[in-house]
Design an enzyme around this catalytic site. Structure first.
Site, short mmCIF file in Angstrom:
data_model
loop_
_atom_site.label_atom_id
_atom_site.label_comp_id
_atom_site.label_asym_id
_atom_site.label_seq_id
_atom_site.Cartn_x
_atom_site.Cartn_y
_atom_site.Cartn_z
N PHE A 191 119.27 88.16 62.63
CA PHE A 191 118.06 88.54 61.74
C PHE A 191 116.88 87.81 62.27
O PHE A 191 116.82 87.02 63.15
CB PHE A 191 118.34 87.78 60.32
CG PHE A 191 117.41 88.15 59.41
CD1 PHE A 191 117.25 89.17 58.93
CD2 PHE A 191 116.62 86.99 58.96
CE1 PHE A 191 116.23 89.66 57.92
CE2 PHE A 191 115.42 87.18 57.88
CZ PHE A 191 115.34 88.44 57.64
N ASP A 245 121.77 78.19 64.25
CA ASP A 245 121.35 78.91 63.20
C ASP A 245 122.60 79.15 62.38
O ASP A 245 123.56 80.18 62.48
CB ASP A 245 120.71 80.05 63.54
CG ASP A 245 120.17 81.15 62.14
OD1 ASP A 245 120.57 80.67 61.15
OD2 ASP A 245 119.35 81.91 62.45
N HIS A 270 124.66 81.66 58.05
CA HIS A 270 125.90 82.41 57.60
C HIS A 270 127.24 81.44 57.56
O HIS A 270 128.10 81.89 57.42
CB HIS A 270 126.45 83.46 58.55
CG HIS A 270 125.17 84.41 58.70
ND1 HIS A 270 125.29 85.77 59.49
CD2 HIS A 270 123.87 84.62 57.99
CE1 HIS A 270 124.17 86.44 59.27
NE2 HIS A 270 123.47 85.88 58.30
N GLN A 315 119.57 81.76 50.48
CA GLN A 315 118.92 83.05 50.04
C GLN A 315 120.01 83.71 49.11
O GLN A 315 121.21 83.33 49.26
CB GLN A 315 118.48 83.83 51.24
CG GLN A 315 117.71 85.24 50.84
CD GLN A 315 119.03 86.16 50.83
OE1 GLN A 315 120.10 86.21 51.29
NE2 GLN A 315 118.56 87.38 50.21
N LYS A 318 123.43 84.53 50.20
CA LYS A 318 124.13 83.77 51.26
C LYS A 318 125.49 83.25 50.46
O LYS A 318 125.81 83.52 49.43
CB LYS A 318 123.36 82.69 51.68
CG LYS A 318 122.35 82.74 52.55
CD LYS A 318 122.80 83.86 54.03
CE LYS A 318 121.66 83.94 54.89
NZ LYS A 318 120.68 85.06 54.51
N ARG A 372 102.92 63.65 55.01
CA ARG A 372 103.04 62.33 54.57
C ARG A 372 104.06 61.52 54.73
O ARG A 372 105.04 61.81 54.37
CB ARG A 372 102.54 62.77 53.21
CG ARG A 372 101.27 63.51 52.82
CD ARG A 372 101.10 63.50 51.23
NE ARG A 372 100.65 62.31 50.82
CZ ARG A 372 100.56 62.00 49.16
NH1 ARG A 372 100.61 63.16 48.32
NH2 ARG A 372 100.07 61.01 48.81
N TYR A 422 97.10 59.52 51.22
CA TYR A 422 96.90 60.77 51.79
C TYR A 422 96.81 60.42 53.19
O TYR A 422 95.87 61.02 54.00
CB TYR A 422 95.89 61.62 51.33
CG TYR A 422 95.80 61.86 49.85
CD1 TYR A 422 96.75 62.88 49.28
CD2 TYR A 422 95.41 60.99 48.97
CE1 TYR A 422 97.08 63.07 48.09
CE2 TYR A 422 95.60 61.20 47.32
CZ TYR A 422 96.45 62.12 47.02
OH TYR A 422 96.58 62.40 45.79
N ARG A 450 109.20 71.39 50.82
CA ARG A 450 110.20 70.68 49.78
C ARG A 450 110.84 71.57 49.04
O ARG A 450 110.19 72.36 48.36
CB ARG A 450 109.12 69.79 49.19
CG ARG A 450 108.70 68.74 50.05
CD ARG A 450 107.91 67.56 48.97
NE ARG A 450 106.82 68.05 48.33
CZ ARG A 450 105.63 68.29 48.41
NH1 ARG A 450 105.05 67.60 49.68
NH2 ARG A 450 104.57 68.61 47.56
#
Length: 388
Positions: A90, A161, A164, A187, A190, A219, A226, A236
């Site tokens: 992919f 990767d 899968h 996703q 999956k 951060r 900041y 996140r």
């Protein structure tokens, strides 16, 4: 042929969910903090997912593409560097490197497993290579013995990767025991899902800490001023997604067991169809979660393969054309393409080129069905192949 009350093939739905997901969502809602810095669901999911893979460090992120990009950045990938990727994958595998300014270098895959070919990897290593990315295609693990040896000999890190491959094992070792970074996707299609989501497995604590800072806009933990100590982005995961994934993880083992029981039967039935070759398996990959049921019909053109997929869908199967070879996607060439033409890459990647034209996959939910469904699938595939 086994059909449900609506007269269609009795193929389980996906995603699967129930009271565990409902309870998790309510738990996340009622805790009153819906992002990871104030809630507990993401932290709990990371801990549980790490334990499941015998890993020390897991970082949950927004999606699998971001998981790859973040992991590559932590490994030092950036402008002027190269990342070796399989030509058959992919497009996120290459784009994650390209978005960091690196060049993605496609190499060919093994004709049995469709995973990256270690010999082809060695041939393409240069002084600019910063990472090698084996993609565990359809849950089959790439040759981690050979790739691990290449990594040790060259000092070039692996990034698996594993979009899968949740729950897959190599010689009895879980992914957290293979001493390399791995990136996962959650996703919608999956093996476990919250619609979107991802995670990165890090073998070293300092890698995890570096990734944590980068995934939160640079951060440091506890920052109230900041400071933004390094470059990063907002990768996140939210608390609701994590609560669903905790429930999904609890279902994974039983689903893998069912697919491991069904695939040998479907593999045998597909193998008996003249002109059909199912995806093979390296026996060292002793546990396979089976993200796809893949097979090839060698000799098909891409156009005829696509027609076959459309016919299979009409007959009720969740069938898909295999991924395009990444060098045959316009997006691959927008930035970070190698100094080669499509034709040169095609000659260098004959297996990927062939799979580009003649491979088909069925969604893993088919392997959650009955034994009779495996016979029904093979019968439909045989009927369609006979018309080619």
């Amino acid at each position: 042929m086994s059909k449900n009350s609506r007269g269609v093939l009795d193929i389980p739905a996906w995603p699967q969910f129930g009271d565990a997901e409902r309870a998790g969502l309510l738990r996340a809602l009622e805790q009153g903090q819906w992002w990871r810095m104030g809630g507990s669901e993401v932290d709990s999911f990371e801990r549980e997912f790490a334990e499941y893979h015998n890993a020390e460090h897991i970082l949950a992120v927004t999606n699998g593409t971001h998981a790859l990009e973040l992991a590559l950045q932590v490994l030092g990938v950036g402008p002027g560097t190269e990342v070796i990727v399989p030509a058959f994958t992919f497009i996120s595998s290459s784009q994650a490197a390209q978005r960091l300014g690196a060049v993605a270098v496609p190499v060919d895959v093994d004709p049995v497993t469709y995973c990256i070919d270690p010999v082809a990897v060695e041939e393409r290593i240069t002084s600019r290579t910063r990472a090698i990315m084996p993609v565990h295609m359809a849950g089959r693990l790439a040759d981690m013995d050979a790739l691990g040896k290449i990594s040790t000999n060259t000092g070039i890190p692996l990034i698996q990767d594993a979009a899968h491959a949740q729950g897959s094992e190599w010689n009895g070792k879980k992914l957290g025991e293979l001493d390399s970074v791995a990136a996962f996707s959650f996703q919608n299609g999956k093996l476990m899902t919250a619609g979107e989501g991802g995670a990165v497995l890090f073998p070293k604590g300092e890698q995890y800490e570096a990734a944590f800072v980068r995934h939160s806009c640079g951060r440091p933990r506890g920052d109230l001023r900041y400071l933004h100590a390094t470059s990063g982005s907002n990768f996140r995961m939210n608390e609701f997604s994590a609560s669903v994934l905790r429930a999904q993880l609890s279902r994974l083992d039983s689903q893998i067991e069912t697919r491991e029981e069904r695939w040998p039967l479907l593999h045998r039935l597909l193998s008996e169809i003249d002109g059909v070759i199912p995806q093979g398996r390296d026996e060292r990959n002793n546990r396979n979660p089976h993200y796809m049921a893949m097979f090839r019909v060698p000799g098909l053109t891409e156009e005829r393969r696509n027609e076959m997929v459309a016919t299979l869908v009409e007959r009720g199967l969740p069938a898909f054309a295999a991924f395009r070879a990444i060098y045959r996607c316009d997006g691959f060439w927008e930035t970070g393409g190698p100094d080669e033409t499509v034709e040169e890459l095609a000659r260098r990647c004959p297996v990927s080129e062939a799979i580009n034209n003649d491979a088909i996959w069925l969604h893993h939910r088919t392997l959650l069905g009955s034994e009779q469904l495996m016979h029904d699938i093979a019968e439909i595939v045989a009927d369609v192949v006979a018309t080619l």
